[in-house]
Each structure stands twice: as C-alpha cells, then as structure tokens.
Design a protein around this motif. Structure first.
Motif, mmCIF file in Angstrom:
data_model
loop_
_atom_site.group_PDB
_atom_site.id
_atom_site.type_symbol
_atom_site.label_atom_id
_atom_site.label_comp_id
_atom_site.label_asym_id
_atom_site.label_seq_id
_atom_site.Cartn_x
_atom_site.Cartn_y
_atom_site.Cartn_z
ATOM 1 N N LEU A 1 3.025 1.228 0.055
ATOM 2 C CA LEU A 1 2.647 2.636 -0.049
ATOM 3 C C LEU A 1 1.261 2.842 0.559
ATOM 4 O O LEU A 1 0.330 2.097 0.274
ATOM 5 C CB LEU A 1 2.635 3.071 -1.520
ATOM 6 N N ASN A 2 1.144 3.857 1.400
ATOM 7 C CA ASN A 2 -0.137 4.232 1.987
ATOM 8 C C ASN A 2 -0.695 5.382 1.144
ATOM 9 O O ASN A 2 -0.128 6.474 1.123
ATOM 10 C CB ASN A 2 0.046 4.650 3.447
ATOM 11 N N GLN B 1 -3.948 6.800 -6.423
ATOM 12 C CA GLN B 1 -3.954 5.369 -6.699
ATOM 13 C C GLN B 1 -2.776 5.089 -7.613
ATOM 14 O O GLN B 1 -2.167 6.027 -8.145
ATOM 15 C CB GLN B 1 -5.261 4.952 -7.361
ATOM 16 N N MET B 2 -2.448 3.822 -7.787
ATOM 17 C CA MET B 2 -1.352 3.487 -8.687
ATOM 18 C C MET B 2 -1.711 3.953 -10.095
ATOM 19 O O MET B 2 -2.850 3.773 -10.542
ATOM 20 C CB MET B 2 -1.087 1.972 -8.684
ATOM 21 N N ALA B 3 -0.762 4.556 -10.785
ATOM 22 C CA ALA B 3 -0.993 5.032 -12.143
ATOM 23 C C ALA B 3 -1.009 3.854 -13.112
ATOM 24 O O ALA B 3 -0.409 2.804 -12.849
ATOM 25 C CB ALA B 3 0.093 6.032 -12.536
ATOM 26 N N ASP B 4 -1.671 4.032 -14.223
ATOM 27 C CA ASP B 4 -1.724 3.024 -15.273
ATOM 28 C C ASP B 4 -0.300 2.746 -15.787
ATOM 29 O O ASP B 4 0.433 3.696 -16.090
ATOM 30 C CB ASP B 4 -2.609 3.531 -16.423
ATOM 31 N N ILE C 1 4.372 5.355 4.102
ATOM 32 C CA ILE C 1 4.235 3.902 4.112
ATOM 33 C C ILE C 1 3.257 3.464 5.189
ATOM 34 O O ILE C 1 2.983 4.204 6.135
ATOM 35 C CB ILE C 1 5.596 3.199 4.334
ATOM 36 N N ASP C 2 2.747 2.238 5.022
ATOM 37 C CA ASP C 2 1.940 1.635 6.083
ATOM 38 C C ASP C 2 2.858 1.284 7.215
ATOM 39 O O ASP C 2 3.945 0.765 7.006
ATOM 40 C CB ASP C 2 1.245 0.363 5.562
ATOM 41 N N GLU C 3 2.431 1.584 8.425
ATOM 42 C CA GLU C 3 3.263 1.272 9.598
ATOM 43 C C GLU C 3 3.096 -0.158 10.002
ATOM 44 O O GLU C 3 2.123 -0.786 9.844
ATOM 45 C CB GLU C 3 2.879 2.204 10.753
#
Length: 162
Positions: free
Chosen positions: A68-69, A89-92, A160-162
């Motif tokens: 995930l970007n 950011q990623m959630a807790d 997404i990251d390429e």
C-alpha cells in the motif's frame, strides 16, 4: 456464517465461497489463500484499514502481493471526496478489530460493523472476479469487483507502490 456472507446473500451478490485449511504459521494470509485455492495472486485482494491524521478510519483493498502506498491512498480518499486528509498510516490493530468486527487476517471489506470509506486498487477493475476475505481466516469470497465497489460505495484508484 459471517457478516460478510450474510451481506453477500442479502444483497444477492454474484459470489462464490472458497474454504481452505488455514495454516497459523503462514507468513502472509493472502499469499496462502492464493496458493491453497490455486489462483493467481493478482486476483486475491487484502483488506487493510488505515487511519488519517485526524484519526478517521478508511479501508484500502489491494492485491495481496503488493504494498500500500500511503500518499496515493490519502490522495485517492481526498480526490474521491471520501475523506479529506493529507496522510494515512496503518490503523491500530485493536481499533481495526473494534471497528470492523473481524480479527486481523480475516478482515473482510463486506459486513463490517461500521461501513468505512473504501478505496479499491484500480487493478481490481481489470479482473473478471476477485477474491476477498470472507470474514475469517481460511474463507474467501469470489465476486466481480464492480459488485464489491457498488456494495461498499467504493472508488477505484491506484493505491499501490509501482
């Protein structure tokens, strides 16, 4: 029955369930699903929950073999008018389980306790069907990406990251 399956039935989605024996030692739940179901990883999607700088939560659905970007996700949420944010950011993990009603590794985009703004990676739109978690480890739901997007009021964007 999981809430995801109940929602798929209730909405009369064109879906199929795929069960497999989950290995608790698997490094990646999504890659394990692709391998055990014998499908290409490009068809299996993971459900991630992110948190914005204000604490708002959102869902990102992307191929299991991709990363995930965060910048692209924040931009997609804002440009699709789902949430206004500059960063995610990623959630807790505890917050994810409380908000979705699912345990990590089994978070389905369908049937969450509270529907969250959702972005689906645009690569999903190229597939006839995609696989997402059915609400528990070892259970996948296969369905057309357009039906998933419609059910979740989700947008397609490159996240997404390429």
């Amino acid at each position: 029955m999981t809430p995801a399956i109940n929602l798929a039935k209730q909405r009369a989605l064109n879906y199929q369930l795929h069960d497999y024996v989950h290995d608790s030692n698997a490094a990646s739940f999504g890659l394990e699903a692709a391998e055990k179901l014998g499908v290409d990883v490009s068809q299996v999607f993971k459900t991630l929950v992110v948190s914005t700088e204000t604490g708002a939560l959102a869902v990102a659905i992307l191929p299991v073999d991709k990363t995930l970007n965060f910048k692209k996700t924040a931009k997609a949420l804002s440009s699709n008018k789902l949430l206004i944010c500059k960063k995610v950011q990623m959630a807790d993990p505890k917050q994810v389980e409380r908000s979705t009603g699912y345990v990590l590794g089994g978070v389905s985009p369908l049937g969450q306790k509270k529907r969250l703004p959702t972005i689906i990676d645009s690569s999903a739109a190229e597939q006839t069907t995609i696989y997402v978690s059915g609400g528990r480890r070892g259970l996948e739901i296969e369905l057309p990406p357009a039906q998933l997007a419609e059910t979740l009021a989700a947008s397609f964007s490159t996240i997404i990251d390429e």
